[in-house]
Each structure stands twice: as C-alpha cells, then as structure tokens.
Design a protein around this motif. Sequence first.
Motif, PDB file in Angstrom:
ATOM      1  N   UNK A   9       0.846  -1.187   0.000  1.00 51.49           N
ATOM      2  CA  UNK A   9       0.000   0.000   0.000  1.00 51.49           C
ATOM      3  C   UNK A   9       0.881   1.236   0.000  1.00 51.49           C
ATOM      4  N   UNK A  10       0.662   2.085  -0.982  1.00 49.30           N
ATOM      5  CA  UNK A  10       1.364   3.363  -1.058  1.00 49.30           C
ATOM      6  C   UNK A  10       0.362   4.494  -0.978  1.00 49.30           C
ATOM      7  N   UNK A  11       0.703   5.509  -0.205  1.00 48.53           N
ATOM      8  CA  UNK A  11      -0.189   6.659  -0.012  1.00 48.53           C
ATOM      9  C   UNK A  11       0.625   7.942  -0.175  1.00 48.53           C
ATOM     10  N   UNK A  12       0.088   8.871  -0.965  1.00 54.76           N
ATOM     11  CA  UNK A  12       0.716  10.182  -1.147  1.00 54.76           C
ATOM     12  C   UNK A  12      -0.337  11.284  -1.102  1.00 54.76           C
ATOM     13  N   UNK A  26      -3.937  10.184  -2.343  1.00 47.26           N
ATOM     14  CA  UNK A  26      -4.034   9.084  -3.292  1.00 47.26           C
ATOM     15  C   UNK A  26      -3.449   7.847  -2.629  1.00 47.26           C
ATOM     16  N   UNK A  27      -4.190   6.757  -2.706  1.00 42.82           N
ATOM     17  CA  UNK A  27      -3.699   5.490  -2.184  1.00 42.82           C
ATOM     18  C   UNK A  27      -3.849   4.410  -3.230  1.00 42.82           C
ATOM     19  N   UNK A  72       7.875   5.023  -6.400  1.00 41.65           N
ATOM     20  CA  UNK A  72       7.074   3.827  -6.702  1.00 41.65           C
ATOM     21  C   UNK A  72       5.599   4.184  -6.777  1.00 41.65           C
ATOM     22  N   UNK A  73       5.132   4.955  -5.797  1.00 40.01           N
ATOM     23  CA  UNK A  73       3.717   5.333  -5.767  1.00 40.01           C
ATOM     24  C   UNK A  73       3.392   6.250  -6.943  1.00 40.01           C
TER      25      UNK A  73
END
Length: 174
Positions: A9-12, A26-27, A72-73
């Motif tokens: 899981x990536x979140x920005x 954004x996830x 990566x995200x």
Amino acid sequence: MTSSPRYYLGILPHLLNPIDLDYEWFGVLWLEEDNRFPIIVGYWFTKEESEITHNVIQTGVSKWTPVSDHQIVIRMYESIRNQQKKQDWETRTRLSIRTIFSSPWNEVSSGLYIIKSRDTYPLHASAILKKKFFIWLEHAAVCETEGDLHAFMNRVSEEHQMETLMKKGSPTVK
C-alpha cells in the motif's frame, strides 16, 4: 510451489483526482506474486489519509506492507492516469438525442467544438462533434495547465484534420 501474494500500500498527498479535479490523498493497493509485475488491486482518492486504509480493509485485505518510496507510488499513479487518458481519448459516445434540441447546441452550426468544464485549471476538456441530427463526444481529457489544453486541442486538430477549432462565440456549458 507458488508463494502467497504480498500486498503493498502506497499513499501520497496532493495528487490530482481526475473526477473531482481536486488535489487529494491518493492510495494504491497492489500485489506481487512469484516475482511478476505488480497487479493493482485498487486505488482511491480521499480528503483524509485515514479513509484510504478504511477502503483497503473494505476490499477484504487485512495485511499489507506500507510503501513510502515516493517514486514507486508516483509510477503507480502515472500508470493509472495513462490508462485513463487513453480511455478518455478513445471512447466515443453519442449524446442523448434531446441534447441537439437544448442550448447551446440548438443555436450553433454543425462542426467540431472544444468545450472546457470551467475557466480555472485543472479542468475537463471535451471535443464535441455536432452533426445535423446527432451530437458525439469524440474525445475528453483532464487538463492541469494551459499547456495540457493546447496539447489536447492540437491532438484533436491532427486527428480530425482541422485547421482551427475554436471560434469566437463557441458554445459554453454552464
């Protein structure tokens, strides 16, 4: 023997939600199996960061590895946006027959028009083709800058072999 999938899981913050035209959290949730390419399971735009983990849990995934690598995200986000851009460009839709009898379309001549959803960026831009009895949404795009809008207009112009697209008095959508 196959290994079980690993979820990431990536979140920005502050990435463009192409539907609402707001910059939001954004996830993206993805999995990797047997050293293959990542498979995106889901993605979300939210006002609050905590809403993303709630949405992930709603998918049935309870265990994931957080990814804090910004690049990566961003690559995942760009992959999703590129697919959306491709779909926006290629999806042609005939609008309701009633559209031709309503303003502004009942007042303009047949032709190809570029319509902006609003005057401030980001905005949605649409290429609309009016024929005698039908109106078609030919192409659409999300434009974050004036440069994006001009690139969209140039692409429409090239695709439809048009010299000029916008005339003074072109229809506006309110």
